[in-house]
Design a protein around this motif. Sequence first.
Motif, PDB file in Angstrom:
ATOM      1  N   GLY A  83       0.699  -1.093   0.030  1.00 28.44           N
ATOM      2  CA  GLY A  83       0.256   0.003   0.066  1.00 28.44           C
ATOM      3  C   GLY A  83       1.044   1.313  -0.045  1.00 28.44           C
ATOM      4  N   ILE A  84       0.484   2.191  -0.875  1.00 27.52           N
ATOM      5  CA  ILE A  84       1.014   3.570  -0.714  1.00 27.52           C
ATOM      6  C   ILE A  84       0.112   4.400  -0.480  1.00 27.52           C
ATOM      7  N   PHE A  85       0.571   5.563   0.453  1.00 18.78           N
ATOM      8  CA  PHE A  85      -0.465   6.509   0.799  1.00 18.78           C
ATOM      9  C   PHE A  85       0.016   7.947   0.633  1.00 18.78           C
ATOM     10  N   ALA A  86      -0.997   8.610   0.799  1.00 16.23           N
ATOM     11  CA  ALA A  86      -0.968  10.039   0.261  1.00 16.23           C
ATOM     12  C   ALA A  86      -0.110  10.810   0.916  1.00 16.23           C
ATOM     13  N   ASP A  87       0.373  10.613   2.145  1.00 13.39           N
ATOM     14  CA  ASP A  87       1.617  11.145   2.780  1.00 13.39           C
ATOM     15  C   ASP A  87       2.847  10.757   2.475  1.00 13.39           C
ATOM     16  N   SER A  89       4.103   7.654   2.853  1.00 12.67           N
ATOM     17  CA  SER A  89       4.620   6.279   3.248  1.00 12.67           C
ATOM     18  C   SER A  89       4.056   5.239   2.507  1.00 12.67           C
ATOM     19  N   GLU A  90       4.835   3.966   2.607  1.00 15.47           N
ATOM     20  CA  GLU A  90       4.351   2.797   2.213  1.00 15.47           C
ATOM     21  C   GLU A  90       4.380   1.678   3.034  1.00 15.47           C
ATOM     22  N   ALA A  91       3.703   0.722   2.828  1.00 20.08           N
ATOM     23  CA  ALA A  91       3.637  -0.541   3.782  1.00 20.08           C
ATOM     24  C   ALA A  91       3.563  -1.689   2.926  1.00 20.08           C
ATOM     25  N   GLU A  92       4.415  -2.866   3.226  1.00 19.52           N
ATOM     26  CA  GLU A  92       4.230  -3.811   2.404  1.00 19.52           C
ATOM     27  C   GLU A  92       4.208  -5.027   3.330  1.00 19.52           C
ATOM     28  N   ASP A  93       3.627  -6.133   2.936  1.00 22.83           N
ATOM     29  CA  ASP A  93       3.627  -7.392   3.841  1.00 22.83           C
ATOM     30  C   ASP A  93       3.635  -8.396   2.832  1.00 22.83           C
ATOM     31  N   PHE A  94       4.413  -9.522   3.396  1.00 20.98           N
ATOM     32  CA  PHE A  94       4.840 -10.542   2.356  1.00 20.98           C
ATOM     33  C   PHE A  94       4.427 -11.949   2.954  1.00 20.98           C
ATOM     34  N   GLY A  95       4.176 -13.066   2.002  1.00 25.48           N
ATOM     35  CA  GLY A  95       3.907 -14.279   2.130  1.00 25.48           C
ATOM     36  C   GLY A  95       2.570 -14.380   2.853  1.00 25.48           C
ATOM     37  N   LEU A  96       1.575 -13.541   2.658  1.00 21.64           N
ATOM     38  CA  LEU A  96       0.402 -13.852   3.347  1.00 21.64           C
ATOM     39  C   LEU A  96      -0.551 -14.974   2.652  1.00 21.64           C
ATOM     40  N   ASN A  97      -1.263 -15.817   3.306  1.00 21.46           N
ATOM     41  CA  ASN A  97      -2.066 -16.752   2.676  1.00 21.46           C
ATOM     42  C   ASN A  97      -3.523 -16.268   2.674  1.00 21.46           C
ATOM     43  N   LEU A  98      -3.822 -15.661   1.686  1.00 19.49           N
ATOM     44  CA  LEU A  98      -5.131 -14.945   1.403  1.00 19.49           C
ATOM     45  C   LEU A  98      -6.294 -15.831   1.310  1.00 19.49           C
ATOM     46  N   CYS A  99      -5.925 -17.235   1.408  1.00 21.27           N
ATOM     47  CA  CYS A  99      -7.253 -18.131   1.324  1.00 21.27           C
ATOM     48  C   CYS A  99      -7.799 -18.159   2.691  1.00 21.27           C
ATOM     49  N   ASP A 100      -6.916 -18.008   3.564  1.00 20.35           N
ATOM     50  CA  ASP A 100      -7.179 -17.883   5.148  1.00 20.35           C
ATOM     51  C   ASP A 100      -7.508 -16.623   5.777  1.00 20.35           C
ATOM     52  N   LEU A 101      -7.066 -15.454   5.264  1.00 21.39           N
ATOM     53  CA  LEU A 101      -6.849 -14.254   5.687  1.00 21.39           C
ATOM     54  C   LEU A 101      -8.381 -13.625   6.161  1.00 21.39           C
TER      55      LEU A 101
END
Length: 108
Positions: A83-87, A89-101
Amino acid sequence: MKKTLFAALAAMTLTVCSSAYAEDLEFLLHNDSSSDLVEFNISPASSDDWEEDLLADGYLAPGYETGVDIVDGLTTCIYDIRGIFADGSEAEDFGLNLCDLGEYTFTD
């Protein structure tokens, strides 16, 4: 190289479309940060590149949420999120199991 995903934002629902051979992945995206989310990318964890911006000239304001459907034809559940934000800043998250999230929340 990653397969390009096509995105559309309509009625506060993000939908990524290409092929429907694999089971669709769905989750709820929350923006609990203090800044507008102006770019949102999801890529299979096996890829070295980010897919295109799923917000496509839109944004997700603080305190809001939207549904995300991934219909990319892949058989994986493991994805990376950015995610990139208007201010700036940036956030990254790796290796997420989206089937269970079920849901993902950006915070400060």
